[in-house]
Design an enzyme around this catalytic site. Structure first.
Site, mmCIF file in Angstrom:
data_model
loop_
_atom_site.group_PDB
_atom_site.id
_atom_site.type_symbol
_atom_site.label_atom_id
_atom_site.label_comp_id
_atom_site.label_asym_id
_atom_site.label_seq_id
_atom_site.Cartn_x
_atom_site.Cartn_y
_atom_site.Cartn_z
ATOM 1 N N HIS A 7 3.131 3.239 -9.002
ATOM 2 C CA HIS A 7 2.915 1.812 -9.286
ATOM 3 C C HIS A 7 4.160 1.200 -9.941
ATOM 4 O O HIS A 7 4.531 0.069 -9.635
ATOM 5 C CB HIS A 7 1.686 1.627 -10.187
ATOM 6 N N LEU A 26 10.946 -20.695 -4.240
ATOM 7 C CA LEU A 26 9.988 -19.774 -3.616
ATOM 8 C C LEU A 26 8.646 -19.944 -4.313
ATOM 9 O O LEU A 26 8.571 -19.910 -5.544
ATOM 10 C CB LEU A 26 10.457 -18.317 -3.769
ATOM 11 N N SER A 45 -6.988 -5.571 -5.834
ATOM 12 C CA SER A 45 -8.158 -6.124 -5.145
ATOM 13 C C SER A 45 -9.365 -6.050 -6.079
ATOM 14 O O SER A 45 -9.370 -5.286 -7.059
ATOM 15 C CB SER A 45 -8.451 -5.335 -3.869
ATOM 16 N N ASP A 55 0.843 -1.201 0.000
ATOM 17 C CA ASP A 55 0.000 0.000 0.000
ATOM 18 C C ASP A 55 0.875 1.247 0.000
ATOM 19 O O ASP A 55 1.941 1.255 0.614
ATOM 20 C CB ASP A 55 -0.902 -0.032 1.248
ATOM 21 N N GLY A 56 0.402 2.283 -0.667
ATOM 22 C CA GLY A 56 1.072 3.581 -0.602
ATOM 23 C C GLY A 56 1.705 4.059 -1.893
ATOM 24 O O GLY A 56 2.396 5.076 -1.910
ATOM 25 N N ARG A 76 1.641 -5.086 6.216
ATOM 26 C CA ARG A 76 0.982 -4.048 5.416
ATOM 27 C C ARG A 76 1.817 -2.781 5.491
ATOM 28 O O ARG A 76 2.219 -2.359 6.586
ATOM 29 C CB ARG A 76 -0.435 -3.756 5.905
ATOM 30 N N GLU A 85 -11.957 -4.660 -5.434
ATOM 31 C CA GLU A 85 -12.482 -3.290 -5.304
ATOM 32 C C GLU A 85 -11.685 -2.288 -6.153
ATOM 33 O O GLU A 85 -12.171 -1.201 -6.476
ATOM 34 C CB GLU A 85 -12.440 -2.828 -3.837
ATOM 35 N N ARG A 123 -5.371 -2.301 8.328
ATOM 36 C CA ARG A 123 -6.575 -3.106 8.085
ATOM 37 C C ARG A 123 -6.247 -4.199 7.081
ATOM 38 O O ARG A 123 -5.212 -4.154 6.417
ATOM 39 C CB ARG A 123 -7.761 -2.274 7.609
#
Ligand code: FPP
Length: 264
Positions: free
Chosen positions: A59, A153, A87, A42-43, A210, A89, A216
């Site tokens: 990005h 991995l 996501s 995030d961010g 996160r 969303e 969250r």
């Protein structure tokens, strides 16, 4: 951006880290090692706007952080890494940003997969892949097929992923199994149910990180996160590097995981 220390929250199982105050993770020193690390990246947007740049610049830099993180995970001996790249969303974002993000994904699949394959990375994708353009869907399937025998991995990239949708789909699949007589309702244990999730061949995450200071889960791995430890970092995703990754592993190693049982 510096990583800012924050006070421990609740029972100490939710903290932010000051990387300067935390020794880097060293597997040889013992402590619990995280087998599966999942990351909510995030961010990117804030990173870009702090520099007066368009969001796509954040990005793009975020994609470089993904590369660093994969390298850090391999170096640390982590076997499973799951990253939340898009996501369900996120489709609600303005059309221009969706085009930029899917374009970035397209280029990522075309340019990075060969090297990941060489490095021993096995790729999996979870989420509603049929919402992407057919060429992307083809590249996702090819990346999975081309890396299927790799074991160094296990990298899962969540794309158009939403945990509630995943759980609802699993419930529908379980109902169908009951209806066709292959499953008795009384046999639908937690383990059997987990077998209907898209992560059926993946261990639950031990550690969820996160970035960006938000605390969250945002509809990420809701079922699988039942006993995960959380580390929230005040670093924007494009600035995330091996130091942050190792610090989160070191914090995880200090936690006492009891899975609901009593200490001692
Ligand atoms: C969250 O930042 C990030 C995303 C929605 C996209 C994540 C994408 C990448 C890390 C790069 C591409 C990755 C791959 C695997 C190709 P945000 O835009 O919500 O940031 P903000 O909260 O600061 O606005």
């Amino acid at each position: 951006m510096p990583v800012i220390s924050k006070a421990a929250v609740a029972d100490g199982h939710v903290v932010s880290l000051a990387t300067s105050a935390v020794p880097a993770f060293d597997r040889s020193r013992g402590g619990a090692a995280a087998t599966h690390v999942a990351i909510i990246m995030d961010g990117n947007g804030r990173w870009a706007s702090a520099r007066g740049l368009p969001r796509i610049a954040g990005h793009r830099e975020g994609a470089r952080a993904v590369r660093r993180t994969i390298e850090a995970a391999i170096r640390a001996g982590v076997s499973w890494l799951t990253i939340y790249a898009f996501s369900s969303e996120n489709w609600r974002r303005p059309a221009g940003e969706i085009i930029d993000l899917t374009g970035l994904l397209r280029r990522y699949l075309q340019t990075e997969i060969a090297e990941l394959k060489e490095s021993g990375v096995r790729l999996r994708f979870i989420g509603e892949r049929d919402r992407f353009d057919p060429d992307i869907q083809r590249d996702l399937a090819k990346a999975e097929a081309d890396t299927r025998t790799n074991t160094r991995l296990n990298l899962t990239i969540a794309l158009s992923y939403g945990a509630r949708a995943e759980i609802a789909a699993a419930a529908r699949a379980a109902i169908a199994a009951v209806q066709d007589g292959t499953l008795k309702p009384e046999d639908l244990t937690e383990d059997r149910f987990a077998g209907f999730l898209t992560t059926h061949d993946t261990p639950d995450p031990d550690l969820i990180i996160r970035t960006s200071g938000e605390q969250r889960l945002s509809n990420f791995l809701l079922w699988q996160a039942a006993y995960a430890e959380f580390v929230f970092l005040d670093v924007l995703w494009p600035d995330f590097d091996a130091t942050h990754f190792d610090a989160a592993l070191a914090e995880y190693a200090r936690r006492e995981r009891r899975f609901g049982a009593r200490a001692g």
